[in-house]
Design a protein around this motif. Structure first.
Motif, short mmCIF file in Angstrom:
data_model
loop_
_atom_site.label_atom_id
_atom_site.label_comp_id
_atom_site.label_asym_id
_atom_site.label_seq_id
_atom_site.Cartn_x
_atom_site.Cartn_y
_atom_site.Cartn_z
N PRO A 128 13.16 11.86 -1.46
CA PRO A 128 12.33 10.64 -1.46
C PRO A 128 11.11 10.85 -0.58
O PRO A 128 11.14 11.60 0.39
CB PRO A 128 13.26 9.58 -0.87
CG PRO A 128 14.26 10.36 -0.07
CD PRO A 128 14.46 11.64 -0.80
N ARG A 129 10.02 10.19 -0.92
CA ARG A 129 8.77 10.33 -0.18
C ARG A 129 8.64 9.18 0.82
O ARG A 129 8.57 8.02 0.43
CB ARG A 129 7.59 10.33 -1.15
CG ARG A 129 6.22 10.32 -0.49
CD ARG A 129 5.93 11.63 0.22
NE ARG A 129 4.57 11.62 0.77
CZ ARG A 129 4.27 11.24 2.01
NH1 ARG A 129 5.22 10.80 2.82
NH2 ARG A 129 3.02 11.28 2.44
N ALA A 130 8.62 9.49 2.12
CA ALA A 130 8.45 8.47 3.16
C ALA A 130 7.99 9.15 4.43
O ALA A 130 8.66 10.07 4.92
CB ALA A 130 9.76 7.72 3.41
N ALA A 131 6.87 8.71 4.97
CA ALA A 131 6.46 9.20 6.28
C ALA A 131 7.34 8.62 7.37
O ALA A 131 7.67 9.29 8.35
CB ALA A 131 5.00 8.84 6.54
N SER A 132 7.75 7.35 7.17
CA SER A 132 8.57 6.65 8.16
C SER A 132 9.66 5.87 7.44
O SER A 132 9.52 5.53 6.25
CB SER A 132 7.72 5.71 9.01
OG SER A 132 6.70 6.42 9.70
#
Length: 314
Positions: free
Chosen positions: A20-24
């Motif tokens: 999954p794409r998530a910086a935070s």
């Protein structure tokens, strides 16, 4: 093994580039059963869930609900709940933790700042064991429940990390899946021994590339390229690599090809050519969905760059 996970493994579908794409991450404790869209279909406040989804849109912050492994009584929660806030940038990753009696105060967070790596003094620094978040939401996918719940329970009993069940990590067909913080690496097709290996490595600041889907901080082409470097050059330090991706100048009109530069903090650098294509034959992305051809990210080439070449293009 249930349907979608068994088929994906039989087809040898690659794990790299599927995280999954998530910086935070904003992780909110919510006991009891979860619906398929848990943030608005559980004992959590549905209006607050919709508000948080709107407030985090475009900020790089992903929200998920968490609960302790074990049986989950169908009754509203009472008292305080644990909330974890985490950022996953290499060299700047952190986890902050607090106890909240009223989760509505989460509306006050500056989510753009959180996505950029600023916690604003939220909670206190989480220290000690890594956070292990195992996807277990059976209302969203059967594989996650049948394979994830036993894994979460065994890890919690073994005391290898602070273990939570989590509502959604994507990639049901790679179940059981696990997100490990603070670094933000997601793993798939785990067994109890391999998951314990991952958590032991994380405790020492390392990753296990063999079971890794990618670091959530990177876009998926970057995830695939980073893992290719790790697998081919025996790099397991969690924060050793950074990634920069651009369109492929050899195919400027092709939105499915990228050049990705991966830099080691010791000065070494590599360039990977990554291609997105449809995975065939069709397979179910979830036990509840019809077969389809999901995206896959393949590294077509990987070559070393002189340090001067990186410096000139960085």
């Amino acid at each position: 093994m249930s349907i979608c996970a068994r088929v994906s493994e039989e087809l040898a579908e690659p794990l790299g580039g599927s995280a999954p794409r998530a910086a935070s991450w904003l992780l909110i404790e919510q006991t009891g059963p979860w619906g398929p869209r848990a943030l608005t279909e559980s004992h959590f406040h549905p209006e607050l869930g919709r508000d948080l989804q709107q407030l985090t849109r475009g900020t790089g912050v992903e929200i998920a609900l968490i609960r302790r492994p074990g049986k989950h009584a169908d009754r509203p929660p009472t008292g305080e709940r644990t909330v974890h806030l985490a950022h996953t940038a290499p060299g700047r990753s952190w986890v902050r933790t607090t106890q909240l009696a009223d989760p509505h105060t989460l509306r006050d967070l500056d989510f753009a700042a959180v996505g950029a790596g600023e916690h604003g003094g939220f909670g206190t620094a989480h220290e000690g064991d890594p956070l292990a978040l195992v996807c277990t939401n059976g209302r969203r996918d059967r594989c996650c429940a049948l394979l994830g719940r036993p894994l979460a329970s065994e890890l919690a009993a073994a005391g290898h990390a602070e273990v939570w069940e989590v509502t959604h990590l994507g990639g049901h067909r790679f179940a059981p899946t696990m997100l490990v913080l603070p670094y933000g690496y997601t793993y798939g097709r785990l067994t109890a021994p391999t998951a314990k290996e991952v958590l032991e490595a994380t405790h020492h600041g390392r990753i296990v590339p063999e079971f890794c889907r990618g670091r959530s901080y990177w876009d998926r082409p970057g995830q695939a390229a980073e893992l290719a470097v790790r697998q081919n050059h025996a790099v397991d330090e969690a924060d050793a690599l950074t990634v920069t991706q651009t369109g492929d100048p050899a195919a400027p009109a092709d939105p499915d090809r990228w050049l990705v530069r991966v830099q080691h903090r010791d000065g070494r650098a590599w360039q990977a050519q990554v291609r997105r294509s449809a995975a065939t034959p069709a397979r179910p992305e979830s036990c509840l969905k019809a077969p389809t051809t999901p995206d896959r990210y393949d590294v077509l080439s990987l070559g070393a760059l002189p340090v001067t070449a990186w410096a000139a293009t960085a």
